[in-house]
Each structure stands twice: as C-alpha cells, then as structure tokens.
Design a protein around this motif. Structure first.
Motif, mmCIF file in Angstrom:
data_model
loop_
_atom_site.group_PDB
_atom_site.id
_atom_site.type_symbol
_atom_site.label_atom_id
_atom_site.label_comp_id
_atom_site.label_asym_id
_atom_site.label_seq_id
_atom_site.Cartn_x
_atom_site.Cartn_y
_atom_site.Cartn_z
ATOM 1 N N LEU A 1 -30.942 56.068 -56.793
ATOM 2 C CA LEU A 1 -30.936 56.154 -58.247
ATOM 3 C C LEU A 1 -31.238 57.589 -58.656
ATOM 4 O O LEU A 1 -32.267 58.149 -58.284
ATOM 5 C CB LEU A 1 -31.986 55.222 -58.848
ATOM 6 N N ILE A 2 -30.323 58.187 -59.418
ATOM 7 C CA ILE A 2 -30.508 59.532 -59.940
ATOM 8 C C ILE A 2 -30.542 59.403 -61.457
ATOM 9 O O ILE A 2 -29.500 59.150 -62.081
ATOM 10 C CB ILE A 2 -29.391 60.487 -59.471
ATOM 11 N N SER A 3 -31.726 59.527 -62.039
ATOM 12 C CA SER A 3 -31.899 59.321 -63.472
ATOM 13 C C SER A 3 -30.977 60.214 -64.276
ATOM 14 O O SER A 3 -30.822 61.400 -63.975
ATOM 15 C CB SER A 3 -33.345 59.603 -63.881
ATOM 16 N N GLY A 4 -30.338 59.650 -65.277
ATOM 17 C CA GLY A 4 -29.431 60.401 -66.130
ATOM 18 C C GLY A 4 -28.061 60.606 -65.520
ATOM 19 O O GLY A 4 -27.169 61.168 -66.153
ATOM 20 N N PHE A 5 -27.864 60.165 -64.283
ATOM 21 C CA PHE A 5 -26.576 60.330 -63.608
ATOM 22 C C PHE A 5 -25.992 58.976 -63.231
ATOM 23 O O PHE A 5 -24.910 58.626 -63.674
ATOM 24 C CB PHE A 5 -26.731 61.219 -62.373
ATOM 25 N N GLY A 6 -26.709 58.216 -62.400
ATOM 26 C CA GLY A 6 -26.212 56.906 -62.013
ATOM 27 C C GLY A 6 -26.897 56.388 -60.774
ATOM 28 O O GLY A 6 -27.877 56.953 -60.285
ATOM 29 N N LYS A 7 -26.359 55.291 -60.252
ATOM 30 C CA LYS A 7 -26.954 54.614 -59.107
ATOM 31 C C LYS A 7 -25.878 54.307 -58.073
ATOM 32 O O LYS A 7 -24.843 53.714 -58.394
ATOM 33 C CB LYS A 7 -27.612 53.314 -59.570
ATOM 34 N N LEU B 1 -24.522 59.498 -68.823
ATOM 35 C CA LEU B 1 -23.320 60.077 -68.221
ATOM 36 C C LEU B 1 -22.074 59.462 -68.845
ATOM 37 O O LEU B 1 -21.108 60.178 -69.139
ATOM 38 C CB LEU B 1 -23.316 59.857 -66.704
ATOM 39 N N ARG B 2 -22.084 58.171 -69.067
ATOM 40 C CA ARG B 2 -20.933 57.504 -69.667
ATOM 41 C C ARG B 2 -20.603 58.107 -71.037
ATOM 42 O O ARG B 2 -19.451 58.370 -71.356
ATOM 43 C CB ARG B 2 -21.202 56.005 -69.820
ATOM 44 N N LYS B 3 -21.647 58.357 -71.839
ATOM 45 C CA LYS B 3 -21.437 58.948 -73.175
ATOM 46 C C LYS B 3 -20.873 60.358 -73.071
ATOM 47 O O LYS B 3 -19.996 60.754 -73.844
ATOM 48 C CB LYS B 3 -22.736 58.947 -73.965
ATOM 49 N N LYS B 4 -21.389 61.159 -72.126
ATOM 50 C CA LYS B 4 -20.902 62.526 -71.974
ATOM 51 C C LYS B 4 -19.451 62.554 -71.485
ATOM 52 O O LYS B 4 -18.655 63.373 -71.957
ATOM 53 C CB LYS B 4 -21.795 63.309 -71.011
ATOM 54 N N VAL B 5 -19.108 61.675 -70.579
ATOM 55 C CA VAL B 5 -17.730 61.614 -70.075
ATOM 56 C C VAL B 5 -16.798 61.147 -71.183
ATOM 57 O O VAL B 5 -15.670 61.616 -71.304
ATOM 58 C CB VAL B 5 -17.633 60.686 -68.842
ATOM 59 N N ASP B 6 -17.300 60.234 -72.008
ATOM 60 C CA ASP B 6 -16.533 59.704 -73.134
ATOM 61 C C ASP B 6 -16.376 60.728 -74.254
ATOM 62 O O ASP B 6 -15.567 60.537 -75.155
ATOM 63 C CB ASP B 6 -17.256 58.470 -73.690
ATOM 64 N N GLY B 7 -17.173 61.780 -74.217
ATOM 65 C CA GLY B 7 -17.077 62.824 -75.234
ATOM 66 C C GLY B 7 -17.893 62.546 -76.477
ATOM 67 O O GLY B 7 -17.659 63.108 -77.532
ATOM 68 N N LYS B 8 -18.868 61.661 -76.364
ATOM 69 C CA LYS B 8 -19.707 61.323 -77.536
ATOM 70 C C LYS B 8 -21.007 62.070 -77.514
ATOM 71 O O LYS B 8 -21.525 62.470 -76.554
ATOM 72 C CB LYS B 8 -19.984 59.813 -77.553
#
Length: 94
Positions: free
Chosen positions: A45-51, A87-94
């Motif tokens: 688990l890497i906080s703010g990145f993913g699992k 990460l999902r929000k950043k990839v989504d551009g939000k």
C-alpha cells in the motif's frame, strides 16, 4: 511514452540531487522491496498512489484459441493494482 526504471532513477537524481549510481541503487532497492513483498504474498500500500494486491486464482477450464481444445489452467497467484482516489482524480484531470 512509457516510464522506465532508468527514467525513474534519472528523476530521483535530478529532484533529490543524488549521484547517478546512488539514484539507480535507490530505485532498484525500492523495486526489489516491492517485488519481495509481493512474492511473499503481502500487499503493498502506497498512500496517495494505490495498492498492489496478490490475488489467488483457482484452477479453471480454459480453451486454446488456436485449436479450440479445452485445457485446465492451473491455480496461480496474480498481482493486481487498485489506484487511490487521489490518483484517480488526478488521472481524470479533476
């Protein structure tokens, strides 16, 4: 463009000011630690990145696409990745 291990080491070198060999060693050590944990069946688990998770797949029926012949696929372990909400929000551009 694909982010490679070499590119990661270069960014560590540029952002943190480490010599090239030391940046490469840091990168290799981090990846080896993740690899060892996953091989041991532990999640990473890497906080703010993913699992990164190790999942167990049961033996199952499969089919050879070339011949159409049915085969039994053995049980195995696979690595999956679930990204964090940040990460999902950043990839989504939000």
């Amino acid at each position: 463009m694909t982010l490679t291990k070499h590119a990661i080491a270069e960014r560590v070198q540029n952002h943190l000011g480490f010599p090239q060999k030391q940046a490469a060693a840091i990168t290799e050590s981090l990846l080896e630690l993740i690899r060892f944990s996953l091989q041991s069946g532990e999640d990473v688990l890497i906080s703010g990145f993913g699992k990164f998770c190790v999942k167990y797949k049961k033996e199952r029926k499969g089919r050879n696409p070339a011949s159409g012949e049915e085969v039994i696929l053995p049980a195995r372990r696979v690595v999956t990745f679930k990204c964090s909400g940040k990460l999902r929000k950043k990839v989504d551009g939000k």
